[in-house]
Design an enzyme around this catalytic site. Structure first.
Site, PDB file in Angstrom:
ATOM      1  N   ASN A 157      -2.254   1.367   2.372  1.00  0.00           N
ATOM      2  CA  ASN A 157      -1.463   0.145   2.314  1.00  0.00           C
ATOM      3  C   ASN A 157      -2.257  -1.062   2.807  1.00  0.00           C
ATOM      4  O   ASN A 157      -2.721  -1.880   2.017  1.00  0.00           O
ATOM      5  CB  ASN A 157      -0.187   0.335   3.151  1.00  0.00           C
ATOM      6  CG  ASN A 157       0.760  -0.829   3.004  1.00  0.00           C
ATOM      7  OD1 ASN A 157       0.424  -1.857   2.445  1.00  0.00           O
ATOM      8  ND2 ASN A 157       1.958  -0.675   3.518  1.00  0.00           N
ATOM      9  N   ASP A 158      -2.457  -1.125   4.108  1.00  0.00           N
ATOM     10  CA  ASP A 158      -3.054  -2.321   4.696  1.00  0.00           C
ATOM     11  C   ASP A 158      -4.443  -2.646   4.133  1.00  0.00           C
ATOM     12  O   ASP A 158      -4.798  -3.807   3.993  1.00  0.00           O
ATOM     13  CB  ASP A 158      -3.139  -2.161   6.219  1.00  0.00           C
ATOM     14  CG  ASP A 158      -1.761  -1.988   6.827  1.00  0.00           C
ATOM     15  OD1 ASP A 158      -0.816  -2.632   6.325  1.00  0.00           O
ATOM     16  OD2 ASP A 158      -1.626  -1.214   7.784  1.00  0.00           O
ATOM     17  N   VAL A 159      -5.199  -1.602   3.767  1.00  0.00           N
ATOM     18  CA  VAL A 159      -6.570  -1.843   3.287  1.00  0.00           C
ATOM     19  C   VAL A 159      -6.589  -2.410   1.873  1.00  0.00           C
ATOM     20  O   VAL A 159      -7.653  -2.711   1.334  1.00  0.00           O
ATOM     21  CB  VAL A 159      -7.432  -0.562   3.330  1.00  0.00           C
ATOM     22  CG1 VAL A 159      -7.569  -0.071   4.761  1.00  0.00           C
ATOM     23  CG2 VAL A 159      -6.861   0.520   2.450  1.00  0.00           C
TER      24      VAL A 159
END
Lengths: 95, 469
Positions: free
Chosen positions: B395-397
């Site tokens: 997600n965040d990456v």
């Protein structure tokens, strides 16, 4: 004082060795390296054994035994877990 | 004699650590390190001398204490290391680390207890003893909190409260003061307990405000601490092997910490004190359509059809894939695609998983060939040629906000440019934000297709969809 200077010398040199040894590691191996170096930090086991040997009371003996146990978990667990991770890389190479 | 053997052991540890740095020699390196440790332990047990230089008599009581400790520790270590899942490796390292720190603090404490009341203890001994208790204590409780966060025992979100920074600063000053107190009064137990207590609280309170996504950095730093604690214990006992091995680990932990911070494009200070991932007020529970866009969702069959006609697919694996144990199904899917003369590559973000290199281990476990794994810098330019970027449990990456939104907590972190692919497929459980607690605007983009559900099940259904086509 002389002993302290010797100890500090050893400390400083070992830090530089540590930096040099570790800077050239590919990212793939960072996790095994972390757990491997973590196992080495269990070297405090040697300290725990020594304080047990010179323990002067039951209290210190019991505490010493606990210290030995904790450090041993760190050492044994650390090396075995590292081996498990590395073994996976190795088995892959044969394919 | 014993010093020569300690020197041999130190050399083996250094060589082992060096060999751990190359894939070809790593297994042997680990074994050599273990041998070095075994030699050191044997020397400590059999060849130790007292302060006067005479060989130590081993009392029966001491032998029992050491034997029980060794047996219990070995058993626990074997069980823990064999039972742990590969996905849970980071918290396992955190746990081992904490125990090592505790052992170092105990060693220094016991050494002080062993001194006779009224005897004089020099500063050269009491100062490192105080440092060992402080660093060891912080390592123990800090690691415990890191373990709890990664294991999901407590929320991964950073815990913030008013006056946090002043309070932590006060604690740090308190710790320094207690250190000085213990160094001055090494045989008094009050400053010792005071220091141990302050160190324990400091460890807890300094890790609590750090978000779950930053735990790898914390563990790496704590790894460095546990080495320093061992080194300090070495100063107390005047034992070179402890000093050498401890400072080796201290240096390695610091290097790894630096590498990880660099991968996230942030300074260590920012990680430790920035309260990263602090949820914006009220946004926490909203299963919002990300940033206004309409979220399109598709079925695994839709995905299979698109994948079937693709000629370059880049898979972006994240921790979610590993948690769902979807890596084997993923490899099966990749094999099918390759038979279909489609090129498959894996894009590995530097902090994918929970530690640097963690994703490589997880994929190796699923027999994914080495040469299909690409680092972020190698692969980022290729997304624009890819037909499909398949994001599995990451997600965040992949969050474009890291590039576009200066107010985002992850702003500045280098990301994988999955948005440039013709189609972005995101396999995800729900719309909930990732570990860093940030919404992902990628999910509202026109070329994004969300496939909700358990990653393993979804991939398995894509596989059967591909077979049916």
């Amino acid at each position: 004082m002389a002993e302290l200077v010797t100890a500090l010398t050893v400390f400083a040199l070992a830090v530089f060795v540590g930096f040099e040894v570790i800077t050239k590691v590919p990212p793939t191996l960072h996790t095994p390296l972390m757990s491997g170096s973590n196992a080495i930090s269990g070297i405090t086991l040697i300290g725990a054994i020594i304080v047990c040997l010179v323990a002067s009371s039951t209290l210190t003996l019991v505490l010493g035994s606990i210290a030995v146990a904790l450090a041993t978990v760190n050492v044994v667990g650390g090396f075995l877990v590292t081996h498990r991770m590395l073994a996976m890389f190795k088995s892959r190479k044969k394919d | 004699m014993e010093n020569l053997l300690y020197l041999l052991s130190a050399c083996l540890l250094i060589i082992g650590l060096k060999m751990l740095g190359s894939p070809k020699t790593a297994v042997r390196g680990n074994a050599i390190g273990a041998v070095g440790m075994l030699i050191a332990a044997g020397v400590a047990l059999l060849l130790s001398r007292d302060a006067g230089g005479a060989p130590l008599e081993i009392s029966r009581e001491a032998l029992i204490a050491i034997g029980v400790g060794l047996a219990a520790g070995t058993l626990a270590g074997i069980i823990a290391s064999q039972k742990v899942q590969m996905t849970a490796m980071p918290q396992m390292v955190a746990l081992f680390n904490g125990l090592g720190g505790a052992a170092s603090a105990l060693v220094a404490t016991i050494d002080l207890f062993n001194k006779k009341a009224g005897s004089s203890v020099e500063l050269t001994l009491s100062v490192p003893a105080a440092l060992s208790v402080l660093i060891g204590g912080v390592t123990l409780t800090g690691s415990a909190i890191a373990f709890a966060k990664l294991q999901g025992l407590i929320g991964g979100r950073p815990l913030v409260y008013p006056l946090q920074k002043p309070l932590n600063l006060l604690l740090l000053l308190g710790a320094i003061a207690s250190c000085c107190w213990l160094a001055a009064e090494p045989l008094d137990s009050t400053p010792l307990y005071c220091l141990a207590g302050v160190a324990a609280i400091l460890g807890v309170l300094s890790v609590l405000p750090i978000g779950g996504a930053d735990m790898p950095v914390v563990i790496s730093l704590l790894n460095s601490y546990s080495g320093l604690a061992a080194s300090a214990a070495g100063f107390v006992l005047g034992n070179n092997i402890l000093i050498i091995a401890g400072s080796l680990v201290g240096a390695s932990g610091l290097i790894l910490t630096k590498i990880m911070c660099k991968a996230m494009n942030r300074s260590l200070a920012n990680v430790l004190f920035g309260a990263f991932g602090k949820a914006p007020e009220g946004a926490a529970e909203a299963p919002a359509t990300a940033s206004g866009g309409t979220v399109k969702s598709g079925s695994p069959d839709d995905a299979a059809m698109i994948l079937d006609s693709a000629s370059l697919v880049i898979i972006v694996p994240g921790y979610g894939m590993a948690v769902a144990q979807a890596q084997h199904a993923t490899r099966e899917m990749a094999d099918l695609l390759q038979k279909n003369s489609c090129e498959v590559k894996y894009a590995i973000h530097p902090v994918a998983g929970r530690m640097p290199g963690h994703m490589n281990v997880l994929l190796a476990e699923a027999d994914v060939p080495y040469d299909q794994l690409y680092d972020m810098d190698q692969i980022n330019s290729e997304f624009s040629q890819a037909d499909v970027a398949l994001v599995i449990g990451a997600n965040d990456v992949t969050n474009p906000a890291a590039k576009t939104d200066p107010s985002s907590p992850i702003y500045g972190m280098p990301i994988l440019d999955v948005e440039n692919a013709r189609t972005v497929m995101v396999l995800k459980r729900s719309m909930n934000p990732g570990f860093a607690g940030v919404d992902n605007e990628l999910y509202g983009r026109d070329n994004t297709m969300m496939i909700f559900g358990d990653a393993k099940e979804t991939v398995t259904r894509i596989v059967s969809g591909l077979k049916d086509l």
